[in-house]
Design a protein around this motif. Structure first.
Motif, PDB file in Angstrom:
ATOM      1  N   ARG A  97       3.444  22.543  -6.946  1.00  0.00           N
ATOM      2  CA  ARG A  97       3.697  21.103  -7.636  1.00  0.00           C
ATOM      3  C   ARG A  97       5.326  20.240  -6.747  1.00  0.00           C
ATOM      4  N   SER A  98       6.509  21.357  -5.595  1.00  0.00           N
ATOM      5  CA  SER A  98       7.354  20.920  -5.799  1.00  0.00           C
ATOM      6  C   SER A  98       6.704  20.189  -4.470  1.00  0.00           C
ATOM      7  N   PRO A  99       6.190  20.530  -3.278  1.00  0.00           N
ATOM      8  CA  PRO A  99       5.581  20.081  -2.076  1.00  0.00           C
ATOM      9  C   PRO A  99       5.926  18.643  -1.836  1.00  0.00           C
ATOM     10  N   PHE A 100       4.831  18.061  -3.191  1.00  0.00           N
ATOM     11  CA  PHE A 100       4.488  17.013  -3.385  1.00  0.00           C
ATOM     12  C   PHE A 100       5.392  15.391  -4.133  1.00  0.00           C
ATOM     13  N   ILE A 101       6.470  15.851  -4.711  1.00  0.00           N
ATOM     14  CA  ILE A 101       7.902  15.887  -5.248  1.00  0.00           C
ATOM     15  C   ILE A 101       8.212  15.305  -4.405  1.00  0.00           C
ATOM     16  N   VAL A 102       9.002  16.027  -3.767  1.00  0.00           N
ATOM     17  CA  VAL A 102      10.271  16.167  -1.981  1.00  0.00           C
ATOM     18  C   VAL A 102       8.919  15.353  -1.309  1.00  0.00           C
ATOM     19  N   LEU A 103       8.073  14.779  -0.667  1.00  0.00           N
ATOM     20  CA  LEU A 103       7.417  14.472   0.065  1.00  0.00           C
ATOM     21  C   LEU A 103       7.340  12.843  -0.519  1.00  0.00           C
ATOM     22  N   ALA A 104       7.519  12.405  -1.959  1.00  0.00           N
ATOM     23  CA  ALA A 104       7.821  11.321  -2.165  1.00  0.00           C
ATOM     24  C   ALA A 104       8.881  10.496  -1.743  1.00  0.00           C
ATOM     25  N   TRP A 112       9.732   4.393   3.336  1.00  0.00           N
ATOM     26  CA  TRP A 112       9.711   3.130   2.774  1.00  0.00           C
ATOM     27  C   TRP A 112      11.214   1.150   2.913  1.00  0.00           C
ATOM     28  N   LEU A 113      12.567   1.720   2.434  1.00  0.00           N
ATOM     29  CA  LEU A 113      13.341   1.036   2.726  1.00  0.00           C
ATOM     30  C   LEU A 113      13.297   0.795   3.933  1.00  0.00           C
ATOM     31  N   LEU A 129       1.046  -1.022  -0.081  1.00  0.00           N
ATOM     32  CA  LEU A 129       0.227   0.243   0.297  1.00  0.00           C
ATOM     33  C   LEU A 129       1.177   1.848  -0.234  1.00  0.00           C
ATOM     34  N   TYR A 130       1.880   1.813   0.728  1.00  0.00           N
ATOM     35  CA  TYR A 130       3.136   2.502   0.705  1.00  0.00           C
ATOM     36  C   TYR A 130       3.804   2.195  -0.951  1.00  0.00           C
ATOM     37  N   ALA A 131       3.730   2.035  -1.335  1.00  0.00           N
ATOM     38  CA  ALA A 131       4.370   1.939  -2.739  1.00  0.00           C
ATOM     39  C   ALA A 131       3.583   2.408  -3.324  1.00  0.00           C
TER      40      ALA A 131
END
Length: 404
Positions: A169-176, A183-184, A86-88
Motif C-alpha cells: 500500500r505504501s507506494p500508492f500513498i507516497v505517489l499521491a 498539481w500545485l 481530472l488530476y485532482a
C-alpha cells in the motif's frame, strides 16, 4: 492559448513540456507500478495470473470507457481547468488504492484511478499538439514520453523498494503525495490554453477514415500488452531472477528508454511519424520473440534483452501519437485524442486480460504459454503494419498547426 513556433524550443516551451512530463510520470508510475508488484500481490492476495490480469485491465478498461465519454465535452472546456480537475480525481483515487484492505477494494480503487487517467493523458497530448508546431511535435511528444522511462528508472524501483519496506500500500500513498505537489505546480505555472474554443467546433471533421487511426493505436498497444504485464512474473518464475533483481532490470530498461525517447522523437520528425513507426514495428518483432523464449539466464543477460525489448516497444508510442494527433484540427483534437486514448487503454486492458487467459501458473510459479504469446504479439504487430499502410494511404491530413 500560447503558440510556440520558434525554430528551436524556447525556455517557456521546455518548461511546459517538462511540467506535462511530470504529470505523465505520476500517471505512468501509478499504472506501471502494479505490474512489477505482480509477484508480491499474487503471493499476498492469493491471486492467479487470470485474476491479476483482471486487476491490471480494470484500470485501462475504465480509462477507455471515460475516453469515449470525453467525446461529448472534452473540447468544450479550457484545457488547463480540465487537466486540473481530472488530476485532482486521479490523486484521490490513488489514495484510495493505498487505503484498500484487499483485492476487491484495490480493484475498485484502480477502476476509479483509471477513469480519471485516460482523459488526463488525452488532455496532455492535446496541449502539446496545440502548443508545438508540427515540425517539432515528434520531439515534443518524445520529451513528454520520457515519463515512461523515468517511471522505470526511478518510480518503479522506488515503488518496489517502498513495497518491500512498508507493504504494497505504501507506494500508492507516497505517489499521491508527489502528485499533489505536481498539481500545485500546474496551478501556478501552466498557462491558460483556450485557443481551440475560438475555432469552429462540432464533429464534421470526423470521418470513417480517421477511425483507422484508432485501430492503428489499438493494435500497436494490444501487441505490447499481451506481454508487458507478465514480464516480471516471467523473469521470476521462468528465467530465475529474484524479486530483489527486478528493480535493477527495470532501472536498466528505464535508463535506456530515457536516452532513446527524444532520439526516437527526432527520428519521427526527420523521417515522418509513419515511416518511423513502420521501422519500429518491424524492429520489435525480434525482441518480442527473444524475450518470450528466454531460458534461465544470469541477471546481465536478462537486463540486456529487457533493455532491447522496452526501448523499442515503448518507442512505438511516440510516432503513433505524433501521427494520429496530426489528423484533426485543434477544435476537435481533444475529443479525437480522447477516443484514441480509449483505444489505447482498451487495447492494454484487453491485451492483459487475453494474456492472462492464455497463461497458466505452474506449482513452482513458472508461467506456461509465454512463448506462444510472443508469436501472437508478432502477428498483431504485422496487422498494425497493414493498418498503418492503409491509414497513411487513405486518411486526409488536415492542418493541425494553429496560426500565430
Amino acid at each position: 492559448m500560447i503558440v510556440l513556433s520558434a525554430p528551436s524550443p524556447a525556455p517557456r516551451e521546455r518548461t511546459l513540456l517538462w511540467l506535462l512530463a511530470a504529470v505523465q510520470f505520476t500517471h505512468v508510475v501509478d499504472f506501471m507500478m502494479l505490474m512489477p508488484l505482480g509477484p508480491l500481490l499474487m503471493q499476498r492476495l492469493s491471486l492467479s495470473a487470470t485474476r491479476f490480469g483482471a486487476l491490471v485491465s480494470a484500470y485501462t478498461l475504465a480509462s477507455a470507457a471515460m475516453g469515449v465519454l470525453g467525446v461529448f465535452w472534452l473540447d468544450r472546456l479550457e484545457r488547463k481547468r480540465t487537466l486540473l480537475m481530472l488530476y485532482a480525481g486521479f490523486i484521490a483515487a490513488t489514495l484510495l488504492c493505498g487505503a484498500a484492505t484487499g483485492a476487491t477494494g484495490l480493484l475498485i480503487a484502480r477502476t476509479v484511478a483509471g477513469g480519471c487517467a485516460g482523459l488526463m493523458g488525452a488532455v496532455v497530448i492535446a496541449i502539446v499538439s496545440d502548443a508545438v508546431p508540427a515540425e517539432r511535435r515528434g520531439q515534443a511528444i518524445g520529451t513528454v514520453m520520457t515519463a515512461y522511462a523515468l517511471s522505470a528508472v526511478a518510480g518503479v524501483p522506488l515503488g518496489l523498494g517502498l513495497a518491500n519496506l512498508g507493504g504494497w500500500r505504501s507506494p500508492f500513498i507516497v505517489l499521491a503525495g508527489l502528485a499533489g505537489i505536481v498539481w500545485l505546480l500546474l496551478l501556478r505555472f501552466l498557462p491558460r490554453m483556450d485557443g481551440h474554443l475560438t475555432q469552429t467546433s462540432g464533429t464534421a471533421g470526423f470521418t470513417p477514415r480517421l477511425a483507422l487511426g484508432w485501430g492503428l493505436t489499438f493494435t500497436v498497444v494490444f501487441a505490447s500488452f499481451l506481454l508487458i504485464p507478465y514480464l516480471s512474473a516471467f523473469m521470476v518464475g521462468n528465467v530465475g531472477l529474484s524479486l530483489t533483481d527486478l528493480p535493477w532490470v527495470y532501472l536498466a530498461g528505464g535508463a535506456a528508454t530515457f536516452v532513446s525517447s527524444r532520439g526516437i522523437g527526432r527520428m519521427a520528425d526527420r523521417l515522418g511519424p509513419a515511416r518511423a513507426l513502420a521501422l519500429l514495428l518491424v524492429a520489435t518483432m525480434a525482441p518480442h520473440l527473444l524475450f518470450t523464449h528466454l531460458p534461465p539466464s544470469p541477471l546481465p543477460v536478462v537486463a540486456v534483452v529487457f533493455v532491447l525489448f522496452m526501448t523499442l516497444t515503448s518507442g512505438r508510442a511516440i510516432p503513433t501519437m505524433a501521427l494520429v494527433a496530426s489528423q484533426v484540427p485543434p477544435s476537435l483534437r481533444g475529443r479525437y485524442l480522447a477516443v484514441n486514448m480509449a483505444a489505447s487503454d482498451g487495447a492494454s486492458g484487453l491485451g492483459a486480460w487475453m494474456g492472462g487467459l492464455l497463461l497458466t501458473s505452474a506449482p513452482d510459479g513458472a508461467l506456461m504459454g509465454f512463448a506462444q504469446l510472443g508469436w501472437l504479439a508478432v502477428a498483431v504487430s504485422a496487422l498494425a503494419l497493414g493498418l498503418l499502410w492503409t491509414f497513411v494511404g487513405r486518411a486526409v491530413r488536415l492542418d493541425a498547426t494553429p496560426a500565430p
